[in-house]
Design a protein around this motif. Structure first.
Motif, PDB file in Angstrom:
ATOM      1  N   CYS A 157       0.926  -1.217  -0.115  1.00 14.66           N
ATOM      2  CA  CYS A 157      -0.050  -0.192   0.138  1.00 14.66           C
ATOM      3  C   CYS A 157       0.761   1.202   0.016  1.00 14.66           C
ATOM      4  O   CYS A 157       1.787   1.430   0.896  1.00 14.66           O
ATOM      5  CB  CYS A 157      -0.766  -0.019   1.419  1.00 14.66           C
ATOM      6  SG  CYS A 157      -1.822   1.450   1.410  1.00 14.66           S
ATOM      7  N   CYS A 211      -0.200   3.196   3.804  1.00 12.42           N
ATOM      8  CA  CYS A 211       0.325   2.779   5.114  1.00 12.42           C
ATOM      9  C   CYS A 211       1.513   1.636   5.070  1.00 12.42           C
ATOM     10  O   CYS A 211       1.760   1.117   6.021  1.00 12.42           O
ATOM     11  CB  CYS A 211      -1.115   1.816   5.693  1.00 12.42           C
ATOM     12  SG  CYS A 211      -1.553   0.413   4.844  1.00 12.42           S
ATOM     13  N   CYS A 251      -5.996  -1.513  -0.750  1.00  9.95           N
ATOM     14  CA  CYS A 251      -5.880  -1.618   0.653  1.00  9.95           C
ATOM     15  C   CYS A 251      -7.060  -1.397   1.274  1.00  9.95           C
ATOM     16  O   CYS A 251      -7.603  -0.172   1.187  1.00  9.95           O
ATOM     17  CB  CYS A 251      -4.763  -0.536   1.024  1.00  9.95           C
ATOM     18  SG  CYS A 251      -4.689  -0.527   2.890  1.00  9.95           S
ATOM     19  N   CYS A 289      -6.906   1.774   3.470  1.00 11.39           N
ATOM     20  CA  CYS A 289      -6.604   3.299   3.113  1.00 11.39           C
ATOM     21  C   CYS A 289      -7.648   3.540   2.123  1.00 11.39           C
ATOM     22  O   CYS A 289      -7.851   4.696   1.469  1.00 11.39           O
ATOM     23  CB  CYS A 289      -5.138   3.325   2.765  1.00 11.39           C
ATOM     24  SG  CYS A 289      -4.117   3.039   4.154  1.00 11.39           S
TER      25      CYS A 289
HETATM   26 ZN   LIG Z   1      -3.093   1.156   3.222  1.00  9.45          ZN
END
Ligand SMILES: [Zn+2]
Lengths: 161, 153
Positions: free
Chosen positions: A40, A43, A54, A57
């Motif tokens: 990701c 993150c 993700c 996110c």
């Molecule tokens: Zn993420």
């Protein structure tokens, strides 16, 4: 005829499953004996197998990451009930394996190991199918087996249970 | 899941079947209904307001009280509403065009969903009389009634 006390009500759904971009990359990696995930960009979590986004996110996971077949058993169970779905005869060990460098454990079989020796934190490695049998399927990894390494400390996988 | 196969477009696809062979216990009320089918008898249950509900239910739909007095109904009945199926699907009870219909069996106060084999949509109408066509070897499930068919005088 005797009294009816139960009935069988089968439920069946027939799908054609189409792999998306991310799953397709992963499966083609399997055919080459490689384990491909995605990171990701926000993150930095690495998803193996990748799903293309993700879930935390909500952004596409664009960076491809290759991980090795070594990992840690985070949790496990010993299956003693036969199933039509798994071709393995019981008893056998199922585990969640967190591959080194990945942030999501996945479901795997553990073999070449006594049942009472399986434990959380146990270090394992993937056993691949012979090269001629590698294909675009998760079954290219036949199972995981223990390796001669000290157990991973609980702190290293406690976030992944 | 079966092995993935690459399609002409280069996408990987695989046939995937999700199947649950549920075995469910039916309890005394539905059990009596299914046992009745093995004897080619259609059983309902008397609700507190006097109506006979077919298929039977275990609790009164108004008061929620347990009910269980079984009453034989039918075998003939009346179509209260229907929908024509021109192209039956694999799991449908008939392999030729048929109607899904609500059938209120004689003596019943509720209607039951089943198939009606009438040949053509033109032969269907609300209010028509139908009777069950039974399977040769009953097994104690709803398929013991193959379908309903128009009742001829
Ligand atoms: Zn993420």
């Amino acid at each position: 005829m005797s009294e009816i006390t139960n009935i069988v009500t089968p439920i069946r759904l027939d799908y054609t499953y189409t792999a998306g971009h991310a799953t397709q990359r992963f499966l083609l990696g399997m055919a080459e004996g490689r384990i491909l995930g995605q990171r990701c960009p926000e993150c930095a979590k690495v998803y193996v197998p990748p799903r293309g986004a993700c879930p935390k996110c909500g952004v596409p996971t664009t960076d491809e990451v290759e991980v090795t077949g070594k990992g840690t058993v985070t949790t496990f169970c010993i299956v003693r009930i036969p199933s039509d779905v798994l071709s393995v005869p019981p008893p056998f060990t199922c585990a969640h394996v967190l591959l080194d460098g990945a942030d999501l454990p996945f479901f795997a079989l553990i073999q070449e190991c006594d049942f009472d020796a399986v434990r959380m934190g146990m270090r394992v490695e993937a056993v691949w199918a012979p090269k001629a049998e590698l294909a675009a399927t998760f079954e290219s990894i036949r199972y995981f087996r223990p390796i001669d390494e000290p157990d991973a400390p609980y702190e290293t996988y406690k976030e992944h249970l | 899941m079966n092995r993935m196969a690459e399609t002409a477009s280069g996408r990987l696809t695989a046939a995937h079947v999700l199947e649950y062979p549920y075995r469910r216990s039916v309890g005394p009320v539905m059990g009596a209904f299914f046992t009745g089918l093995t004897e080619r008898r259609l059983l309902g249950v008397r609700a507190r307001d006097g109506r006979v509900l077919v298929p039977p239910v275990e609790y009164d739909p108004e008061s929620g009280e347990s009910i269980g007095e079984m009453i034989e109904v039918g075998p003939g009945g009346v179509v209260t509403t229907w929908a024509w199926v021109e192209k039956p699907r694999a799991k449908h009870p008939l392999d030729r065009p048929f109607a899904w219909a609500l059938v209120r069996l004689d003596g019943a106060g509720s209607a039951m969903l089943h198939a009606v084999d009438a040949g053509s949509a033109a032969a269907m109408r609300t209010g028509m009389r139908v009777r069950p066509r039974w399977k040769a070897e009953p097994e104690g499930n709803i398929h013991d009634i193959v379908c309903f068919e128009p009742e001829r005088a």
